[in-house]
Design a protein around this motif. Structure first.
Motif, PDB file in Angstrom:
ATOM      1  N   THR A  45      18.853  68.188  45.131  1.00  0.00           N
ATOM      2  CA  THR A  45      17.843  69.238  45.163  1.00  0.00           C
ATOM      3  C   THR A  45      17.661  69.849  43.779  1.00  0.00           C
ATOM      4  OG1 THR A  45      19.457  70.966  45.682  1.00  0.00           O
ATOM      5  CG2 THR A  45      18.492  69.765  47.550  1.00  0.00           C
ATOM      6  N   GLU A  46      16.555  70.579  43.606  1.00  0.00           N
ATOM      7  CA  GLU A  46      16.310  71.254  42.338  1.00  0.00           C
ATOM      8  C   GLU A  46      17.353  72.344  42.092  1.00  0.00           C
ATOM      9  OE1 GLU A  46      12.251  72.191  41.135  1.00  0.00           O
ATOM     10  OE2 GLU A  46      11.539  71.100  42.918  1.00  0.00           O
ATOM     11  N   SER A  47      17.830  72.972  43.158  1.00  0.00           N
ATOM     12  CA  SER A  47      18.869  73.982  42.998  1.00  0.00           C
ATOM     13  C   SER A  47      20.138  73.374  42.418  1.00  0.00           C
ATOM     14  CB  SER A  47      19.180  74.647  44.344  1.00  0.00           C
ATOM     15  OG  SER A  47      18.046  75.337  44.836  1.00  0.00           O
ATOM     16  N   ALA A  48      20.465  72.146  42.849  1.00  0.00           N
ATOM     17  CA  ALA A  48      21.638  71.459  42.308  1.00  0.00           C
ATOM     18  C   ALA A  48      21.448  71.151  40.828  1.00  0.00           C
ATOM     19  CB  ALA A  48      21.922  70.187  43.089  1.00  0.00           C
ATOM     20  N   ILE A  49      20.230  70.774  40.440  1.00  0.00           N
ATOM     21  CA  ILE A  49      19.948  70.493  39.040  1.00  0.00           C
ATOM     22  C   ILE A  49      20.114  71.756  38.196  1.00  0.00           C
ATOM     23  CG2 ILE A  49      18.123  69.870  37.407  1.00  0.00           C
ATOM     24  CD1 ILE A  49      19.371  67.487  38.831  1.00  0.00           C
ATOM     25  N   LYS A  50      19.638  72.883  38.708  1.00  0.00           N
ATOM     26  CA  LYS A  50      19.781  74.139  37.972  1.00  0.00           C
ATOM     27  C   LYS A  50      21.258  74.479  37.749  1.00  0.00           C
ATOM     28  CE  LYS A  50      15.440  76.140  39.645  1.00  0.00           C
ATOM     29  NZ  LYS A  50      14.815  77.211  40.459  1.00  0.00           N
ATOM     30  N   ALA A  51      22.084  74.230  38.768  1.00  0.00           N
ATOM     31  CA  ALA A  51      23.522  74.495  38.624  1.00  0.00           C
ATOM     32  C   ALA A  51      24.140  73.571  37.584  1.00  0.00           C
ATOM     33  CB  ALA A  51      24.218  74.326  39.973  1.00  0.00           C
ATOM     34  N   ARG A  52      23.704  72.321  37.567  1.00  0.00           N
ATOM     35  CA  ARG A  52      24.225  71.377  36.583  1.00  0.00           C
ATOM     36  C   ARG A  52      23.827  71.797  35.167  1.00  0.00           C
ATOM     37  NH1 ARG A  52      23.198  65.308  39.157  1.00  0.00           N
ATOM     38  NH2 ARG A  52      24.195  65.677  41.187  1.00  0.00           N
ATOM     39  N   LEU A  53      22.598  72.200  34.989  1.00  0.00           N
ATOM     40  CA  LEU A  53      22.146  72.613  33.665  1.00  0.00           C
ATOM     41  C   LEU A  53      22.867  73.867  33.195  1.00  0.00           C
ATOM     42  CD1 LEU A  53      18.295  71.941  33.954  1.00  0.00           C
ATOM     43  CD2 LEU A  53      20.037  70.539  32.820  1.00  0.00           C
ATOM     44  N   ARG A  54      23.173  74.777  34.117  1.00  0.00           N
ATOM     45  CA  ARG A  54      23.934  75.963  33.735  1.00  0.00           C
ATOM     46  C   ARG A  54      25.306  75.579  33.195  1.00  0.00           C
ATOM     47  NH1 ARG A  54      21.494  78.367  38.361  1.00  0.00           N
ATOM     48  NH2 ARG A  54      23.287  77.794  39.663  1.00  0.00           N
ATOM     49  N   GLN A  55      25.934  74.582  33.834  1.00  0.00           N
ATOM     50  CA  GLN A  55      27.251  74.142  33.351  1.00  0.00           C
ATOM     51  C   GLN A  55      27.133  73.489  31.977  1.00  0.00           C
ATOM     52  OE1 GLN A  55      29.214  71.033  35.581  1.00  0.00           O
ATOM     53  NE2 GLN A  55      31.237  71.595  34.818  1.00  0.00           N
ATOM     54  N   LEU A  56      26.108  72.686  31.773  1.00  0.00           N
ATOM     55  CA  LEU A  56      25.932  72.034  30.476  1.00  0.00           C
ATOM     56  C   LEU A  56      25.688  73.052  29.370  1.00  0.00           C
ATOM     57  CD1 LEU A  56      23.701  68.991  31.537  1.00  0.00           C
ATOM     58  CD2 LEU A  56      26.145  68.972  30.990  1.00  0.00           C
ATOM     59  N   ARG A  57      24.914  74.095  29.668  1.00  0.00           N
ATOM     60  CA  ARG A  57      24.683  75.139  28.657  1.00  0.00           C
ATOM     61  C   ARG A  57      25.963  75.937  28.404  1.00  0.00           C
ATOM     62  NH1 ARG A  57      19.634  75.649  31.453  1.00  0.00           N
ATOM     63  NH2 ARG A  57      20.522  77.347  32.728  1.00  0.00           N
ATOM     64  N   ALA A  58      26.717  76.229  29.472  1.00  0.00           N
ATOM     65  CA  ALA A  58      27.946  77.005  29.309  1.00  0.00           C
ATOM     66  C   ALA A  58      28.977  76.260  28.473  1.00  0.00           C
ATOM     67  CB  ALA A  58      28.524  77.348  30.679  1.00  0.00           C
ATOM     68  N   LEU A  59      28.986  74.920  28.554  1.00  0.00           N
ATOM     69  CA  LEU A  59      29.934  74.117  27.777  1.00  0.00           C
ATOM     70  C   LEU A  59      29.430  73.831  26.366  1.00  0.00           C
ATOM     71  CD1 LEU A  59      31.067  71.526  30.496  1.00  0.00           C
ATOM     72  CD2 LEU A  59      32.366  73.460  29.600  1.00  0.00           C
ATOM     73  N   GLY A  60      28.228  74.287  26.063  1.00  0.00           N
ATOM     74  CA  GLY A  60      27.699  74.074  24.723  1.00  0.00           C
ATOM     75  C   GLY A  60      27.284  72.647  24.456  1.00  0.00           C
ATOM     76  N   LEU A  61      26.864  71.929  25.498  1.00  0.00           N
ATOM     77  CA  LEU A  61      26.430  70.539  25.336  1.00  0.00           C
ATOM     78  C   LEU A  61      24.922  70.421  25.224  1.00  0.00           C
ATOM     79  CD1 LEU A  61      28.873  68.874  27.891  1.00  0.00           C
ATOM     80  CD2 LEU A  61      29.104  69.011  25.399  1.00  0.00           C
ATOM     81  N   VAL A  62      24.203  71.360  25.770  1.00  0.00           N
ATOM     82  CA  VAL A  62      22.751  71.414  25.620  1.00  0.00           C
ATOM     83  C   VAL A  62      22.369  72.860  25.329  1.00  0.00           C
ATOM     84  CG1 VAL A  62      22.356  69.469  27.189  1.00  0.00           C
ATOM     85  CG2 VAL A  62      22.279  71.813  28.066  1.00  0.00           C
ATOM     86  N   ALA A  63      21.212  73.048  24.747  1.00  0.00           N
ATOM     87  CA  ALA A  63      20.691  74.387  24.474  1.00  0.00           C
ATOM     88  C   ALA A  63      19.266  74.467  25.009  1.00  0.00           C
ATOM     89  CB  ALA A  63      20.715  74.681  22.977  1.00  0.00           C
ATOM     90  N   ALA A  64      18.882  75.652  25.437  1.00  0.00           N
ATOM     91  CA  ALA A  64      17.531  75.850  25.967  1.00  0.00           C
ATOM     92  C   ALA A  64      16.569  76.137  24.820  1.00  0.00           C
ATOM     93  CB  ALA A  64      17.531  76.996  26.970  1.00  0.00           C
TER      94      ALA A  64
END
Length: 413
Positions: free
Chosen positions: A98-117
């Motif tokens: 789901t899109e909600s699952a994707i949002k949670a995944r992106l939050r983790q990637l940003r928190a780990l400093g692997l991607v930036a918005a």
């Protein structure tokens, strides 16, 4: 009058600025000038290896790989910015979530400093490329942190690979030593040998295993290696205990032919099994000591000899026999001591006793020592002795024929 300033982001949908996000931005900006080009396809195995050290979940890693797939190899060259602008709907369809699952995944990637918005004014992800494929305008997910942190991520992946290899090899080493201790204790129990020195072996392997388990749980490679470094000392203690208490000449555990054969049970005894008296026989029969008890000869060779004759054939082993009129138990004890000087592991010796019998194992040890003294062994003595056992497992070891060969070389009729 007290005034309180608050930040309200709900109307715009903008993400709140936090101390953590600012610290990440400052760190990446400081490291960016030193970052070079990265080969896009190298990112996949590096991230697989570093995910445990990063605390990166498998679902988030899957989406990160999808984002990398939306970029082009040239985007990872020095001076360029790898940006991806797929919608959450597109990422959800690709991952089957789901899109909600994707949002949670992106939050983790940003928190780990692997991607930036890299957000646009309206919050939508969009981008354009020119005819050469270069990004001219893009808003979405900035993957530059992967290029900037590539050396760090590669080091984490290498360390994780080395740790995984250490844990795997250590597990095999622990299992081997535990099996060896169990085998020796079972053999001692069959010989009715008791004492605190036997229980100390079990306590020692249990303590090492507990130390290793705690280190592995904490993912502490140094502590795990320290536990493994105790195994060789335990093996030496095991060998010394076996030689001092199991093969001593004064007890019947040295392997004399008057003792019953040792059988290490690996399955429970049947409820209908019948036990006999170890010290009595209804028809006493004196054993034939004119020939050593050897495995069946593939060539049909039969070799008869007294223990004194064996010492004449193998002068390298004679110095290990103290008795002027040796018996077979004296040869067994000599072979057990000889293996120390030859550098043969205790486990290999125990396997030889179990597979060839005490006479056969002693003769195999004497043959190894004699060939070593003559310079006939091109590998290590341990490998040569293990090779003899390997032949025995497939019924190709012919000790009788070897004895005839040694007798012929001495010119004895």
């Amino acid at each position: 009058m007290t005034c309180t300033q608050t930040a309200f982001t709900g109307a715009t949908g903008a993400r709140p600025i936090t101390a953590w996000s600012r610290r990440l931005v400052r760190d990446l900006e400081a490291r960016a000038p030193a970052a070079g080009a990265v080969e896009r396809n190298r990112l996949y195995p590096v991230l697989d290896g570093a995910k445990v050290a990063l605390g990166l979940g498998t679902p988030a890693l899957e989406t990160l790989k999808h984002l990398i797939g939306f970029t082009r190899p040239d985007d990872w060259q020095e001076g360029r910015t790898p940006l991806a602008w797929p919608s959450n709907y597109t990422l959800a369809e690709r991952a089957g979530v789901t899109e909600s699952a994707i949002k949670a995944r992106l939050r983790q990637l940003r928190a780990l400093g692997l991607v930036a918005a890299h957000d646009s004014a309206h919050g939508r992800r969009t981008g354009r490329r020119d005819a050469a494929g270069t990004i001219t305008s893009a808003y979405g997910l900035d993957l530059s942190p992967l290029r900037i942190r590539f050396a760090e991520l590669a080091a984490l992946a290498e360390a994780q690979t080395a740790q995984s290899r250490l844990f795997k090899e250590g597990r095999l080493a622990l299992a081997r030593t535990r099996r060896l201790v169990g085998q020796v204790l079972a053999q001692a129990a069959d010989l009715r040998l008791t004492g605190a020195h036997w229980l100390a072996l079990q306590d020692a392997i249990d303590a090492i295993a507990a130390q290793a388990a705690a280190a592995r749980h904490a993912r502490d490679s140094d502590a795990y290696q320290a536990a493994l470094d105790r195994l060789p000392l335990l093996e030496r203690q095991l060998g010394a205990t076996v030689d001092a208490h199991m093969f001593a000449a004064e007890d019947d555990g040295s392997g004399s032919k008057s003792a019953p054969a040792i059988q290490i049970q690996t399955s429970p005894l049947s409820a209908n099994s019948v036990s006999g008296d170890r010290t009595r026989s209804p028809v006493p029969i004196a054993p034939d000591r004119s020939a050593p008890s050897l495995p069946a000869s593939p060539s049909g060779s039969v070799f008869k000899a007294r223990p004194a004759d064996m010492l004449a054939l193998f002068p390298s082993a004679a110095m290990y026999v103290a008795s002027p009129r040796p018996g077979w138990p004296d040869l067994h004890a000599a072979a057990a001591r000889l293996r120390h000087d030859l550098g043969i592991r205790t486990g290999t010796w125990v396997d030889a006793v179990e597979q060839l019998g005490r006479d056969g194992a002693a003769i195999a040890m004497f043959i190894t020592a004699e060939r070593q003294a003559r310079g006939d062994i091109r590998v290590t003595t341990g490998a040569y002795f293990a090779g003899m056992l390997a032949k025995a497992r497939v019924d190709q070891l012919d000790l009788g024929k070897s004895l005839w060969g040694f007798r012929g070389a001495l010119g004895v009729q």
